[in-house]
Design a protein around this motif. Sequence first.
Motif, PDB file in Angstrom:
ATOM      1  N   ALA A 175      -3.937  46.628  29.140  1.00 15.59           N
ATOM      2  CA  ALA A 175      -3.385  47.629  28.229  1.00 15.59           C
ATOM      3  C   ALA A 175      -4.222  48.904  28.248  1.00 15.59           C
ATOM      4  N   ALA A 176      -5.556  48.743  28.250  1.00 17.67           N
ATOM      5  CA  ALA A 176      -6.442  49.915  28.284  1.00 17.67           C
ATOM      6  C   ALA A 176      -6.279  50.690  29.579  1.00 17.67           C
ATOM      7  N   LEU A 177      -6.087  49.966  30.677  1.00 22.20           N
ATOM      8  CA  LEU A 177      -5.899  50.600  31.983  1.00 22.20           C
ATOM      9  C   LEU A 177      -4.644  51.475  31.986  1.00 22.20           C
ATOM     10  N   VAL A 178      -3.549  50.916  31.491  1.00 18.82           N
ATOM     11  CA  VAL A 178      -2.283  51.655  31.451  1.00 18.82           C
ATOM     12  C   VAL A 178      -2.401  52.852  30.511  1.00 18.82           C
ATOM     13  N   LEU A 179      -3.005  52.640  29.338  1.00 19.55           N
ATOM     14  CA  LEU A 179      -3.149  53.721  28.356  1.00 19.55           C
ATOM     15  C   LEU A 179      -3.975  54.878  28.916  1.00 19.55           C
ATOM     16  N   THR A 180      -5.105  54.546  29.536  1.00 23.27           N
ATOM     17  CA  THR A 180      -6.017  55.582  30.023  1.00 23.27           C
ATOM     18  C   THR A 180      -5.412  56.414  31.142  1.00 23.27           C
ATOM     19  N   HIS A 181      -4.649  55.776  32.022  1.00 26.58           N
ATOM     20  CA  HIS A 181      -4.196  56.455  33.238  1.00 26.58           C
ATOM     21  C   HIS A 181      -2.758  56.967  33.183  1.00 26.58           C
ATOM     22  N   THR A 182      -1.999  56.566  32.171  1.00 28.00           N
ATOM     23  CA  THR A 182      -0.601  57.007  32.142  1.00 28.00           C
ATOM     24  C   THR A 182      -0.257  57.804  30.887  1.00 28.00           C
ATOM     25  N   ALA A 183      -1.105  57.717  29.864  1.00 29.46           N
ATOM     26  CA  ALA A 183      -0.803  58.421  28.617  1.00 29.46           C
ATOM     27  C   ALA A 183      -1.736  59.619  28.454  1.00 29.46           C
ATOM     28  N   THR A 184      -1.270  60.590  27.707  1.00 25.81           N
ATOM     29  CA  THR A 184      -2.114  61.742  27.380  1.00 25.81           C
ATOM     30  C   THR A 184      -2.947  61.393  26.155  1.00 25.81           C
ATOM     31  N   LEU A 185      -4.263  61.383  26.335  1.00 29.80           N
ATOM     32  CA  LEU A 185      -5.158  61.000  25.253  1.00 29.80           C
ATOM     33  C   LEU A 185      -5.535  62.238  24.427  1.00 29.80           C
ATOM     34  N   ASP A 186      -5.052  62.279  23.217  1.00 32.27           N
ATOM     35  CA  ASP A 186      -5.370  63.388  22.320  1.00 32.27           C
ATOM     36  C   ASP A 186      -6.498  62.973  21.379  1.00 32.27           C
ATOM     37  N   THR A 187      -7.394  63.891  21.132  1.00 32.42           N
ATOM     38  CA  THR A 187      -8.540  63.597  20.272  1.00 32.42           C
ATOM     39  C   THR A 187      -8.090  63.307  18.844  1.00 32.42           C
ATOM     40  N   VAL A 188      -8.688  62.260  18.275  1.00 31.39           N
ATOM     41  CA  VAL A 188      -8.472  61.967  16.855  1.00 31.39           C
ATOM     42  C   VAL A 188      -9.500  62.794  16.088  1.00 31.39           C
ATOM     43  N   ASN A 189      -9.060  63.818  15.441  1.00 33.96           N
ATOM     44  CA  ASN A 189      -9.982  64.755  14.786  1.00 33.96           C
ATOM     45  C   ASN A 189     -10.472  64.203  13.448  1.00 33.96           C
TER      46      ASN A 189
END
Length: 271
Positions: free
Chosen positions: A130-144
């Motif tokens: 799950a982490a692999l797919v999330l990191t490489h396919t999703a846009t990671l936006d900062t949690v401010n």
Amino acid sequence: MSTGLPLSPLRPPYSAPVVFGAGAAIGVLGGMIGLGGAEFRLPLLIGLFGFAALSAVILNKAMSLVVVLVALPARLAAVPAAEVAARWPVAVNLLAGSLLGAWAGASWAVRMRSTTLYKVLAALMVLMAAALVLTHTATLDTVNLPLWAQIPAGVVAGFGIGVVAAIMGVAGGELLIPTIVLLFGEDIKTAGSLSLLVSLPTMLVAFARYSRDGSFAVLGANLRFTAVMAAGSVTGAVLGGLLLGVFPDLVLIPALAVILLVSAVKLARHH
């Protein structure tokens, strides 16, 4: 009940070229996505080479440590040391949790029944997929988060990552990189360097805890095997790095995730 004593391979001893080739294949898989590949090596140690769960984790941890030590200078050369050093509060924040998590995770692993450890490893393989797919396919936006919330969140996240890394014998970059991006707003490249700075001491703590258990004898009994596979892993990681970008993520990442999920199913059924 500890998974305890080292288990000899279920099959006849493998030749050095086979062990090196297996390590290289794992290294290539990890190198193509910028990681060490330890999450792929663990099921190979259990399924192909026949090591018991805890023995495989300890061997995997030793090889991961070698791969990280080799990768660290190259990574620091890619990102200016001054730039990484300026982010020291991020590393310290995560280390405050990960060092404790590593000790706790290794302590739990040596006390688990073998059947329980196989199931825990299977669940963690799903988490890695799950982490692999999330990191490489999703846009990671900062949690401010405000600073008062960011610091404890970093400690908690670090603790969880330390536990996972210790139990699986991995460096934890698969979880550290997205955590650094999400919590602290760093770019992927800087996050990769910071993850190595966090994972190295975290791995050393887990390694120190495992060394106090009788199962650690598996490392001495299989030192040549470990050295050969680690050399293959490093060689493969370099080759995989050269192949970075050759295969599109839309093809590569789902394929690697499927490998992890299939491995998870096999580990869950392992007796």
